[in-house]
Design an enzyme around this catalytic site. Structure first.
Site, short mmCIF file in Angstrom:
data_model
loop_
_atom_site.label_atom_id
_atom_site.label_comp_id
_atom_site.label_asym_id
_atom_site.label_seq_id
_atom_site.Cartn_x
_atom_site.Cartn_y
_atom_site.Cartn_z
N PRO A 2 0.83 -1.21 0.00
CA PRO A 2 0.00 0.00 0.00
C PRO A 2 0.86 1.26 0.00
O PRO A 2 1.81 1.36 0.77
CB PRO A 2 -0.79 -0.11 1.31
CG PRO A 2 -0.68 -1.53 1.73
CD PRO A 2 0.62 -2.03 1.19
N GLU A 3 0.56 2.18 -0.90
CA GLU A 3 1.26 3.46 -0.98
C GLU A 3 0.27 4.56 -0.56
O GLU A 3 -0.82 4.26 -0.09
CB GLU A 3 1.77 3.68 -2.42
CG GLU A 3 2.68 2.55 -2.90
CD GLU A 3 3.17 2.72 -4.33
OE1 GLU A 3 3.28 3.85 -4.80
OE2 GLU A 3 3.45 1.69 -4.97
N HIS A 94 -4.41 -15.01 8.87
CA HIS A 94 -3.23 -14.19 9.18
C HIS A 94 -3.58 -12.94 10.00
O HIS A 94 -2.93 -11.91 9.85
CB HIS A 94 -2.53 -13.78 7.88
CG HIS A 94 -2.08 -14.96 7.08
ND1 HIS A 94 -1.02 -15.75 7.46
CD2 HIS A 94 -2.57 -15.52 5.94
CE1 HIS A 94 -0.86 -16.72 6.57
NE2 HIS A 94 -1.79 -16.61 5.65
N ARG A 113 2.09 -11.35 5.14
CA ARG A 113 3.55 -11.39 5.21
C ARG A 113 4.08 -11.00 6.59
O ARG A 113 5.26 -11.18 6.87
CB ARG A 113 4.16 -10.48 4.14
CG ARG A 113 3.82 -10.88 2.71
CD ARG A 113 4.67 -12.04 2.19
NE ARG A 113 6.09 -11.73 2.14
CZ ARG A 113 6.70 -11.14 1.14
NH1 ARG A 113 6.03 -10.77 0.08
NH2 ARG A 113 8.00 -10.90 1.18
#
Ligand code: ZN
Length: 278
Positions: A2-3, A94, A113
């Site tokens: 995400p930016e 997760h 991740r």
């Protein structure tokens, strides 16, 4: 990852869903999501807190609480921060942390991740988060201008790596630097100091418009990114060069190329983004 447009969208979509709500329960399922806080102290400090508002700085989300502490979240590679109206919704595999509200809904931080991070600290101690403390100017703020960009690009480094450097300018990552440089017709490997005034003006305009268009489209979902209400973004349909190597340039039909810059794959049109314009 995400930016700026994705983090801004998460903020904008979460505000109507969680602002004003009070936390009844807090679970940390992956303790390493808290690099600076102890789980027990963190949960005790979060319980009974009300969310006053949410702000964004670079790729960081800042939750103002009705206490002296600020909750800071960075989604990193694959983090998703999604509001679930029903507590009974099955918990994703997760899930790193869950904030339950008195009225039954939950804010869940899911991160495949596991690089995402959560901090809780007084705002007087925000310098502990070095990536937040050293951020460059916000490209969509009034303080950002062509003149400021002129100072930022004055470096022998490639323009792509300058734009990726969060200390120089906040919020741009690999997707939007490629799109912005394409829009400004600048080769990503050009040294920043070689850019002419007209090119810097074009770069300034393309940074602002690409980011605004991406926010309007609720960001880019290639894989993991979700908005605060669990939707996908739409800007992936408007990307012109990122991830398009071997495809025709939408402007001139030349094949888009891929190259490595500072270890990141960079996509560009060798005809529209010529090194030498002559
Ligand atoms: Zn082209």
């Amino acid at each position: 990852m995400p930016e700026l447009p994705e983090v801004e969208t998460v903020k904008q979509t979460l505000i109507p869903l969680v602002v004003g709500k009070r936390i009844s329960e807090c679970q940390v399922l992956y303790p390493r999501v808290l690099p600076k806080n102890h789980v027990n102290e963190f949960t005790a400090d979060m319980i009974n807190r009300k969310i006053i508002t949410i702000c964004r700085r670079g790729k960081y989300l800042l939750f103002l609480l009705d206490s002296k502490l600020l909750l800071v979240i960075h989604l990193r590679m694959t983090g998703q921060l999604v509001f679930y109206p029903e507590k009974s919704a099955p918990l994703a595999k997760h899930t790193s942390a869950v904030f339950t509200f008195y009225d039954g809904g939950e804010l869940r931080f899911v991160d495949q991740r596991k690089f995402g991070t959560i901090y809780l600290m007084p705002d007087s101690q925000l310098h502990i988060i070095s990536g937040l403390y050293t951020l460059g100017p916000e490209p969509l703020s009034k303080e950002f201008s062509s003149e400021i960009l002129t100072k930022i690009v004055k470096s022998g480094r490639s323009i792509k790596s300058i734009l990726l450097d969060q200390k120089k300018i906040a919020g741009l990552g690999n997707i939007y630097t490629d799109e912005v440089l394409y829009r400004a017709r600048i080769h990503p490997k050009r040294p920043g100091s070689s850019l002419e005034t007209a090119e810097i003006s074009a770069l300034y305009r393309s940074i602002v418009t690409v980011l605004q268009e991406a926010i309007a489209a609720k960001g880019t979902t290639i894989k993991d990114y979700r908005t605060g209400d669990g939707d996908r973004g739409n800007f992936q349909n408007k990307l012109q060069v990122y991830g398009k190597s071997g495809e025709a340039c939408p402007t001139c039909n030349t094949l888009i190329q891929k190259t490595k810059i500072s270890g990141r794959s960079s996509h560009f049109c060798p005809n529209c983004q010529r090194w030498d314009k002559s």
